[in-house]
Write a protein that holds these residues in place. Structure first.
Motif, PDB file in Angstrom:
ATOM      1  N   LEU A 327      -0.825   0.859   3.430  1.00 33.84           N
ATOM      2  CA  LEU A 327       0.766   1.071   3.515  1.00 33.84           C
ATOM      3  C   LEU A 327       1.938   0.371   2.768  1.00 33.84           C
ATOM      4  O   LEU A 327       2.215   0.527   2.029  1.00 33.84           O
ATOM      5  CB  LEU A 327       1.036   0.682   5.614  1.00 33.84           C
ATOM      6  CG  LEU A 327       0.297   1.486   6.382  1.00 33.84           C
ATOM      7  CD1 LEU A 327       0.676   1.576   7.732  1.00 33.84           C
ATOM      8  CD2 LEU A 327       0.973   3.154   6.114  1.00 33.84           C
ATOM      9  N   GLU A 328       1.227  -0.997   3.412  1.00 37.55           N
ATOM     10  CA  GLU A 328       1.907  -1.942   2.286  1.00 37.55           C
ATOM     11  C   GLU A 328       2.103  -1.509   0.492  1.00 37.55           C
ATOM     12  O   GLU A 328       2.905  -1.817   0.086  1.00 37.55           O
ATOM     13  CB  GLU A 328       1.665  -3.317   2.425  1.00 37.55           C
ATOM     14  CG  GLU A 328       2.654  -4.334   1.865  1.00 37.55           C
ATOM     15  CD  GLU A 328       1.452  -5.719   1.581  1.00 37.55           C
ATOM     16  OE1 GLU A 328       2.502  -6.715   0.532  1.00 37.55           O
ATOM     17  OE2 GLU A 328       1.308  -6.158   2.651  1.00 37.55           O
ATOM     18  N   GLY A 329       0.553  -0.979   0.162  1.00 41.07           N
ATOM     19  CA  GLY A 329       0.742  -1.059  -1.203  1.00 41.07           C
ATOM     20  C   GLY A 329       1.765  -0.038  -1.425  1.00 41.07           C
ATOM     21  O   GLY A 329       2.069   0.511  -2.706  1.00 41.07           O
ATOM     22  N   MET A 330       0.741   1.604  -0.624  1.00 44.74           N
ATOM     23  CA  MET A 330       1.972   2.388  -0.691  1.00 44.74           C
ATOM     24  C   MET A 330       3.547   2.607  -1.247  1.00 44.74           C
ATOM     25  O   MET A 330       4.209   2.855  -1.498  1.00 44.74           O
ATOM     26  CB  MET A 330       1.732   3.002   0.825  1.00 44.74           C
ATOM     27  CG  MET A 330       2.256   5.025   0.375  1.00 44.74           C
ATOM     28  SD  MET A 330       0.835   5.808  -1.531  1.00 44.74           S
ATOM     29  CE  MET A 330       1.276   7.199  -1.769  1.00 44.74           C
ATOM     30  N   ILE A 331       4.413   1.685  -0.578  1.00 48.60           N
ATOM     31  CA  ILE A 331       5.762   1.546   0.211  1.00 48.60           C
ATOM     32  C   ILE A 331       5.737   0.965  -0.516  1.00 48.60           C
ATOM     33  O   ILE A 331       6.724   1.316  -1.922  1.00 48.60           O
ATOM     34  CB  ILE A 331       5.923   0.338   1.616  1.00 48.60           C
ATOM     35  CG1 ILE A 331       5.898   1.424   2.908  1.00 48.60           C
ATOM     36  CG2 ILE A 331       7.487  -0.362   0.845  1.00 48.60           C
ATOM     37  CD1 ILE A 331       6.041   0.138   4.129  1.00 48.60           C
ATOM     38  N   ARG A 332       5.020   0.201  -1.394  1.00 49.96           N
ATOM     39  CA  ARG A 332       5.677  -1.615  -2.792  1.00 49.96           C
ATOM     40  C   ARG A 332       5.766   0.120  -3.654  1.00 49.96           C
ATOM     41  O   ARG A 332       6.494   0.295  -4.704  1.00 49.96           O
ATOM     42  CB  ARG A 332       4.817  -1.727  -2.538  1.00 49.96           C
ATOM     43  CG  ARG A 332       5.004  -3.385  -2.160  1.00 49.96           C
ATOM     44  CD  ARG A 332       3.795  -4.668  -2.554  1.00 49.96           C
ATOM     45  NE  ARG A 332       4.357  -5.859  -1.821  1.00 49.96           N
ATOM     46  CZ  ARG A 332       5.418  -6.599  -2.178  1.00 49.96           C
ATOM     47  NH1 ARG A 332       6.148  -6.318  -2.347  1.00 49.96           N
ATOM     48  NH2 ARG A 332       5.091  -7.155  -0.511  1.00 49.96           N
ATOM     49  N   HIS A 333       4.065   0.802  -3.712  1.00 49.53           N
ATOM     50  CA  HIS A 333       4.518   2.207  -4.783  1.00 49.53           C
ATOM     51  C   HIS A 333       6.357   2.718  -4.613  1.00 49.53           C
ATOM     52  O   HIS A 333       6.693   2.963  -5.833  1.00 49.53           O
ATOM     53  CB  HIS A 333       3.363   2.441  -5.003  1.00 49.53           C
ATOM     54  CG  HIS A 333       3.583   4.284  -5.870  1.00 49.53           C
ATOM     55  ND1 HIS A 333       2.754   3.827  -7.419  1.00 49.53           N
ATOM     56  CD2 HIS A 333       3.755   5.245  -6.260  1.00 49.53           C
ATOM     57  CE1 HIS A 333       3.040   5.164  -7.613  1.00 49.53           C
ATOM     58  NE2 HIS A 333       3.604   6.557  -7.076  1.00 49.53           N
ATOM     59  N   HIS A 334       6.058   3.160  -3.034  1.00 48.44           N
ATOM     60  CA  HIS A 334       7.153   4.163  -3.300  1.00 48.44           C
ATOM     61  C   HIS A 334       8.658   3.675  -3.691  1.00 48.44           C
ATOM     62  O   HIS A 334       9.739   3.842  -4.345  1.00 48.44           O
ATOM     63  CB  HIS A 334       7.739   4.586  -1.863  1.00 48.44           C
ATOM     64  CG  HIS A 334       6.532   5.977  -1.785  1.00 48.44           C
ATOM     65  ND1 HIS A 334       5.317   5.744  -1.229  1.00 48.44           N
ATOM     66  CD2 HIS A 334       6.956   7.046  -1.205  1.00 48.44           C
ATOM     67  CE1 HIS A 334       5.825   6.591  -0.702  1.00 48.44           C
ATOM     68  NE2 HIS A 334       6.379   7.537  -0.886  1.00 48.44           N
ATOM     69  N   ALA A 335       9.012   2.228  -3.618  1.00 49.17           N
ATOM     70  CA  ALA A 335      10.059   1.575  -4.242  1.00 49.17           C
ATOM     71  C   ALA A 335      10.115   1.336  -6.121  1.00 49.17           C
ATOM     72  O   ALA A 335      11.312   1.424  -6.403  1.00 49.17           O
ATOM     73  CB  ALA A 335       9.700  -0.197  -3.827  1.00 49.17           C
ATOM     74  N   ASN A 336       9.184   1.202  -6.191  1.00 47.90           N
ATOM     75  CA  ASN A 336       8.837   1.290  -7.618  1.00 47.90           C
ATOM     76  C   ASN A 336       7.925   1.673  -8.186  1.00 47.90           C
ATOM     77  O   ASN A 336       6.575   1.175  -8.242  1.00 47.90           O
ATOM     78  CB  ASN A 336       8.964  -0.115  -8.377  1.00 47.90           C
ATOM     79  CG  ASN A 336       9.256  -0.438  -9.847  1.00 47.90           C
ATOM     80  OD1 ASN A 336       8.946   0.729 -10.581  1.00 47.90           O
ATOM     81  ND2 ASN A 336      10.054  -1.462 -10.269  1.00 47.90           N
ATOM     82  N   PRO A 337       7.747   3.415  -8.523  1.00 48.61           N
ATOM     83  CA  PRO A 337       6.387   4.130  -9.077  1.00 48.61           C
ATOM     84  C   PRO A 337       6.012   3.890 -10.023  1.00 48.61           C
ATOM     85  O   PRO A 337       4.687   3.434 -10.516  1.00 48.61           O
ATOM     86  CB  PRO A 337       6.879   5.397  -8.964  1.00 48.61           C
ATOM     87  CG  PRO A 337       8.127   5.286  -7.979  1.00 48.61           C
ATOM     88  CD  PRO A 337       8.559   4.291  -8.361  1.00 48.61           C
TER      89      PRO A 337
END
Length: 421
Positions: A327-337
């Motif tokens: 989930l952390e990785g997916m959130i980081r991607h949402h923050a900066n794709p």
């Protein structure tokens, strides 16, 4: 964190919000869900890729379909003539709450919706050939994996279903229905559970789809998470409460809205590309254009359906292709794709040496990578490590207390006598 205006209101769900089902029909659906009789080569079931042990998924980025061996993250690609010829192009979607009354669209690209366009109640890949009488979207979607070559159907020349389906998508379903109704135990159960079925010979693929739908709808309901308790006055743990406030006052809730935490819309997130892609017949590269493949609209390029977040902590890996294991990785991607922190090692792909050369080939196509990057609809936003940790805590608070204890579960055996995964 950068906040957006108009944060969505919190909403809960209850058992009354689901499509009603019949218990006897759901029991048939449970057995069919795990019975490999529905697959062309009798070697894979719905439950193989949507298993109870893996919260209705398979734990893989891209699934291993018919011809594979085993279940979940340990599933292998098979051997010899039975070995897989292609990875499944997309991540196995979660089944949670598909029977909720608000659900309007199915599959990552939305290729199944309720509609009168073809006179059978649905806009689907089968168009006018989808049979009449399917009860709902869940029943309709259950038919399509049976007609998908690399999912459940098999390859040309391997069984009696493939050839007819290659001629027209609906022509394999009657063959599957005959397989089922000629098993005495199934025939009798259908007669008892469906008022319109007077004898086993009356059973059609519509009845099979409706039984599967009844099982999926009743089995995968979840509405007893800590978040649901918060809605009735029970406080969340501190980190989850901070995450909740960030979620609803930031842009998360603009797409993950409503009682299921999805707007059921389509968005281009620029997830790292890999795998065979869900190619159209004129695609010469292994890309996946997402929603555009269904609408033929350029503005839909690389957009995928917003997933529900209920029980999301149980359904890794994440994204339409399972790119992120956490989930952390997916959130980081949402923050900066556009941030270059993803690596191919993050993809959970069982070893398939004969497909390995193509697994990440798309990433070497500079023009395609540029097109995918240009389509991204998310703007970068600032999230601290603490913000991300708090959001993860809130997402865990969306896990149902009884999520891993289902009403029927996995059967020990099925009427066909075939092994149960």
């Amino acid at each position: 964190m950068i906040f957006s205006a108009g944060a969505a209101a919190a909403q809960g769900i209850s058992p009354d919000d689901y499509i009603p089902t019949d218990a006897d029909q759901a029991r048939i659906g449970q057995l069919l869900f795990y019975d490999k009789i529905l697959s062309g080569n009798r070697n894979i079931s719905c439950g193989t890729c949507h298993h109870h042990d893996h919260a209705g998924g398979d734990g893989l980025s891209l699934g291993i379909g018919e011809g594979g061996v085993g279940v979940g993250p340990e599933r292998t690609a098979g051997t010899g003539a039975d070995a897989i010829r292609k990875r499944i192009p997309r991540n196995a979607p979660s089944l949670w709450n598909l029977g909720h009354n608000s659900v309007e669209v199915m599959f990552h690209d939305g290729r199944l919706t309720a509609s009168d366009i073809y006179g059978n109640g649905f806009d689907s890949p089968a168009e006018e050939w989808l049979p009449q009488g399917l009860d709902n979207l869940v029943a309709a979607q259950a038919l399509f994996p049976m007609a998908a070559q690399f999912e459940m159907m098999g390859n040309l020349g391997e069984n009696d279903i493939v050839g007819p389906v290659h001629n027209r998508i609906d022509r394999g379903w009657p063959i599957i229905a005959k397989r089922v109704r000629t098993i005495p135990a199934y025939g009798q159960m259908f007669v008892q559970a469906f008022d319109h079925i007077e004898e086993p010979g009356d059973v059609t693929i519509v009845d099979i789809g409706n039984a599967l739908g009844a099982f999926i709808i009743s089995e995968w309901q979840s509405h007893d998470s800590p978040y649901d308790a918060w809605l009735t006055g029970t406080p969340l743990p501190d980190a989850a409460e901070r995450g909740r406030q960030l979620f609803f006052t930031g842009r998360c809730a603009s797409c993950h809205a409503g009682p299921l935490f999805t707007d059921q819309g389509f968005h281009a997130l620029g997830l790292p590309a890999f795998g065979p892609g869900r190619t159209r017949r004129w695609d010469q590269i292994s890309r996946d254009v997402g929603r555009m493949a269904e609408t033929d609209l350029l503005e839909d390029a690389y957009k995928f359906r917003t997933p529900s977040l209920r029980n999301v902590a149980l359904t890794a890996p994440y994204g339409h292709n399972g790119a992120y294991p956490t989930l952390e990785g997916m959130i980081r991607h949402h923050a900066n794709p556009s941030a270059p922190f993803w690596t191919p090692e993050m993809a959970h792909l069982p070893d398939v040496p004969w497909l390995a050369a193509a697994d990440f080939a798309i990433r070497a196509d500079a023009a395609e990578m540029a097109r995918q990057a240009a389509a991204i609809t998310l703007q970068p936003m600032t999230l601290s490590d603490q913000d991300i940790s708090d959001l993860v805590a809130f997402l865990h608070a969306l896990t149902g207390e009884t999520a891993l204890t289902r009403p029927l579960g996995r059967p020990q055996e099925v009427p066909s006598g075939l092994p149960v995964d």
